[in-house]
Write a protein that holds these residues in place. Structure first.
Motif, PDB file in Angstrom:
ATOM      1  N   UNK B  74     -13.344  -0.535  27.272  1.00 58.12           N
ATOM      2  CA  UNK B  74     -12.607   0.319  28.202  1.00 58.12           C
ATOM      3  C   UNK B  74     -13.299   1.637  28.488  1.00 58.12           C
ATOM      4  N   UNK B  75     -14.025   2.189  27.518  1.00 51.64           N
ATOM      5  CA  UNK B  75     -14.653   3.488  27.745  1.00 51.64           C
ATOM      6  C   UNK B  75     -16.101   3.327  28.175  1.00 51.64           C
ATOM      7  N   UNK B 166      -6.613   3.095  29.582  1.00 51.76           N
ATOM      8  CA  UNK B 166      -7.800   3.890  29.259  1.00 51.76           C
ATOM      9  C   UNK B 166      -7.428   5.082  28.379  1.00 51.76           C
ATOM     10  N   UNK B 170      -8.637   5.727  24.510  1.00 53.17           N
ATOM     11  CA  UNK B 170      -9.336   6.955  24.142  1.00 53.17           C
ATOM     12  C   UNK B 170      -8.632   7.622  22.965  1.00 53.17           C
ATOM     13  N   UNK B 171      -7.302   7.711  23.055  1.00 50.06           N
ATOM     14  CA  UNK B 171      -6.521   8.296  21.972  1.00 50.06           C
ATOM     15  C   UNK B 171      -6.752   7.508  20.678  1.00 50.06           C
ATOM     16  N   UNK B 173      -9.382   5.767  19.833  1.00 50.01           N
ATOM     17  CA  UNK B 173     -10.721   6.023  19.291  1.00 50.01           C
ATOM     18  C   UNK B 173     -10.731   7.354  18.544  1.00 50.01           C
ATOM     19  N   UNK B 174     -10.104   8.364  19.164  1.00 50.70           N
ATOM     20  CA  UNK B 174     -10.076   9.678  18.515  1.00 50.70           C
ATOM     21  C   UNK B 174      -9.373   9.596  17.162  1.00 50.70           C
ATOM     22  N   UNK B 175      -8.223   8.935  17.157  1.00 50.21           N
ATOM     23  CA  UNK B 175      -7.472   8.807  15.908  1.00 50.21           C
ATOM     24  C   UNK B 175      -8.278   8.075  14.858  1.00 50.21           C
ATOM     25  N   UNK B 177     -11.594   7.564  14.474  1.00 51.91           N
ATOM     26  CA  UNK B 177     -12.740   8.277  13.914  1.00 51.91           C
ATOM     27  C   UNK B 177     -12.254   9.206  12.815  1.00 51.91           C
ATOM     28  N   UNK B 178     -11.141   9.890  13.091  1.00 45.18           N
ATOM     29  CA  UNK B 178     -10.607  10.812  12.107  1.00 45.18           C
ATOM     30  C   UNK B 178     -10.003  10.094  10.923  1.00 45.18           C
TER      31      UNK B 178
END
Ligand code: SF4
Ligand code: SF4
Lengths: 257, 379
Positions: B74-75, B166, B170-171, B173-175, B177-178
């Motif tokens: 998606x990204x 999308x 994205x949200x 992916x951010x979550x 990684x953290x």
């Protein structure tokens, strides 16, 4: 101002009065124990025992020498347990004690994992267990009394005063009788400093004290990461969004061309 | 469509899964009624055990494939990987489900699992982890929902979800990684307790990189196994792409491991014959070095079975890593405090049940939802 305690191990006679007083005041039940080779009883702290005396036998010039070590929560100035608790069930109070608020605790036991002095204990046998540890008699202090263990100690092993005065007293004793003490105040620097400190005539490493505790406050180790959380969040957001914009435009260009 | 619908539910394997789940259910009830001490071998010297090491840390690491593949498609708009988005997201969702269920039973006060949402303590990595689990499980449910809406023919909702996908990805992916790194950060505070073979200040990032490796291999493993089980052709180009991703991640991971080994306890420390050293050798040798060697030898990448071997090695290696950090690396400390720990039968049974539940739900989804839309179109 915050209260602190100096435990002068040279004064302790191992009578365990503090251990009993603590149990009585906190209404912890007695547990059956058995012989296991030395006089430390119970062998370790548990959810019914907030403090106990460790007995250490050594030999000096062929004669046995005993040392007695009172063991309990050291009420760190920047406690690891407080910093890791996800629901602030543990709290460092202004008066000095690190207290536990059971109405918040979810029972994750991270405090037990994190405490450098191996202090918080769990009610394993209970269906809905709490964490248990010494509270520095926070309620008694609030009412203007002194902690139960200190109240009963017959030899004045524990010196209870404002933090600064306690540190001054510790240094004073070391200076006054350098032959009597090893040159170290345990808890002055360990884990960033603790409200309960020790001085001793026998090297601390021979008395079961942990000597590898970092000098910097332990929460700093985690803060190094936690303070990066928001930037990391932002970077991932920008990178993800950027990738999306670029690849989209690329795809559109390919379509047109 | 017809093909997957022919997945048989009532196989002996399913029976085994159901049996494991039934046993786990009994254990779960016993645990709730009688407490942690009765059901587990956890104690004051070992407050965390199998459930935290395997189910929670392992389950979440297993889920990493979800954010990687969703992000790639998606990204990065890398359409090649579209056919595996759905199984990847489903795995992630199941991985988190595993983590949440085990956490629920591991908490001493399970009914208070919601407390972190209202009692904030942002200094605590555990708080960060709890919030992530909450948000990301929801995010995954949204990413997964189109499959369900398709099935229920709810076209309005389907369109809405696809419209915001999308942003959701994205949200996610951010979550992720953290979250992956936070789990490692849980162990930053045990500086003097955790064996130096695993402890270092970069432990959050070790968790992140190894989770990526695990995620890629988990997705590949599933694609291969489901292609065998549901008898459709595996997408070799996708599998090889995932393998290339693994080479890069494992390579990076190995370099990090070696640098920090040399900076920390030194090379000799892994050959001193202690339990920790042997486990370290097993983890890094079997889970990183051997798979890398296999992948770099060209012919392995051509065959499905070679890839499958690599996948299993990497997944097992990362799971062992999590156990090493949660249990074995802290064993020396717990022992020095006079304790010992080996998981109880009930701890094993609940873990088994949770794994069985994951496999079972995957199978159900494969049967009733369009989990492999492209494969179904081929046949
Ligand atoms: S000694 Fe342990 S339990 Fe006591 S305040 Fe320090 S970290 Fe907390
Ligand atoms: S067990 Fe309770 S007091 Fe300890 S860290 Fe977890 S929530 Fe906080």
């Amino acid at each position: 101002m915050s209260k602190a305690v100096l435990i002068d191990l040279t004064r302790c006679i191992g009578c365990r009065g503090c251990q009993i007083a603590c149990k009585e005041w906190n209404e912890r039940k007695a547990r059956r124990t058995s012989f296991h080779g030395d006089y430390t009883n119970p062998t370790a702290l548990n959810s019914d025992c907030y403090t106990h005396i460790r007995f250490h036998e050594q030999e000096k010039n062929g004669v046995p020498v005993w040392s007695f070590v009172k063991n309990q929560c050291l009420h760190c100035k920047e406690p690891a347990c407080v910093s890791v608790c996800p629901v602030t069930a543990l709290k460092k109070t202004e008066a000095g004690p690190v207290v536990y608020r059971y109405d918040r605790c979810i029972g994750c036991r991270y405090c037990m994992v994190a405490c450098p002095f191996h202090i918080p204990k769990y009610e394993w046998e209970s269906a809905l267990p709490w964490v248990q540890k010494c509270s520095f008699c926070s309620e008694r202090i609030k009412d203007g009394m002194i902690p139960a263990c200190i109240k009963v100690c017959p030899t004045g092993t524990m010196f209870y005063e404002e933090y600064d005065k306690v540190v001054a007293e510790a240094k004073n004793r070391l200076n006054r009788s350098p032959a009597k003490y090893v040159k170290h105040i345990y808890g002055l620097e360990e884990a960033g400093g603790t409200s309960w400190m020790y001085i001793s005539g026998v090297p601390f490493e021979d008395l079961g004290f942990k000597m590898n505790i970092p000098v910097a406050p332990l929460p700093d180790l985690t803060w190094e990461y936690v303070s990066h959380v928001l930037p990391l969040f932002g970077i991932t957001f920008v990178a993800g969004l950027g990738a999306w914009v670029i690849t989209r435009r690329h795809a559109n260009m390919n379509k047109e061309g | 469509m017809n093909d997957t619908k022919e997945i048989k539910m009532m196989t002996p394997f399913t029976m085994v899964l159901l049996l494991a789940m039934a046993l786990g259910f009994v254990v779960a009830i016993y645990r709730l009624v009688n407490g942690l001490g009765a059901a587990t071998n956890l104690n004051d010297d070992f407050p965390w055990g199998l459930w935290i090491g395997f189910d929670l840390l392992g389950g979440v690491a297993m889920a990493a494939g979800g954010f990687i593949i969703a992000g790639t498609v998606y990204l990065l708009n890398w359409k090649k990987y579209k056919p595996i988005v759905r199984p990847a997201v489903l795995t992630a969702f199941l991985g988190y489900l595993m983590a949440v269920i085990s956490l629920f039973f591991d908490l001493g006060q399970p009914h208070r699992i919601w407390h972190p949402a209202f009692m904030w303590q942002y200094h605590s990595v555990m708080w960060i982890v709890a919030m992530h689990v909450m948000f990301y499980t929801t995010t995954l449910a949204v990413e997964f929902s189109p499959m369900v809406f398709e099935r229920l023919k709810m076209h309005g909702l389907l369109k809405f979800i696809n419209g915001i996908m999308m942003g959701v990805v994205l949200f996610g992916v951010m979550l992720s990684v953290l979250h992956q790194s936070s789990l490692g950060a849980l162990y930053l505070i045990v500086a003097e307790k955790l064996s130096p073979l695993w402890y270092n200040s970069l432990i959050p990032y070790f968790f992140l990189v190894s989770a990526v490796a695990m995620g890629l291999n988990m997705v590949s493993l599933e694609s291969i196994i489901s292609s065998k089980a549901f008898k459709h052709k595996p997408h070799m180009d996708i599998l090889q792409g995932l393998a290339r991703g693994s080479i890069i991640t494992l390579g990076l991971y190995l370099i990090m491991k070696v640098i920090y080994l040399l900076q920390g306890p030194g090379f000799a420390a892994i050959f001193n014959g202690s339990m920790e050293a042997n486990l370290y050798l097993l983890e890094v040798g079997g889970g990183v070095v051997v798979p890398l060697v296999l992948l770099l030898g060209t012919n392995v990448k051509q065959g499905v079975n070679g890839l499958l071997t690599v996948n299993i090695l990497v997944v097992a290696g990362v799971l062992l890593n999590r156990m090493n950090i949660a249990v074995f690396g802290l064993y020396g400390y717990g022992k020095s405090m006079g304790g010992s720990y080996f998981p109880s039968v009930m701890e094993f049974l609940l873990t088994l049940a949770i794994v069985a539940l994951g496999i079972f739900l995957f199978k159900v989804a494969a049967k009733y939802l369009a989990l492999f839309p492209e494969a179904e179109m081929q046949t």
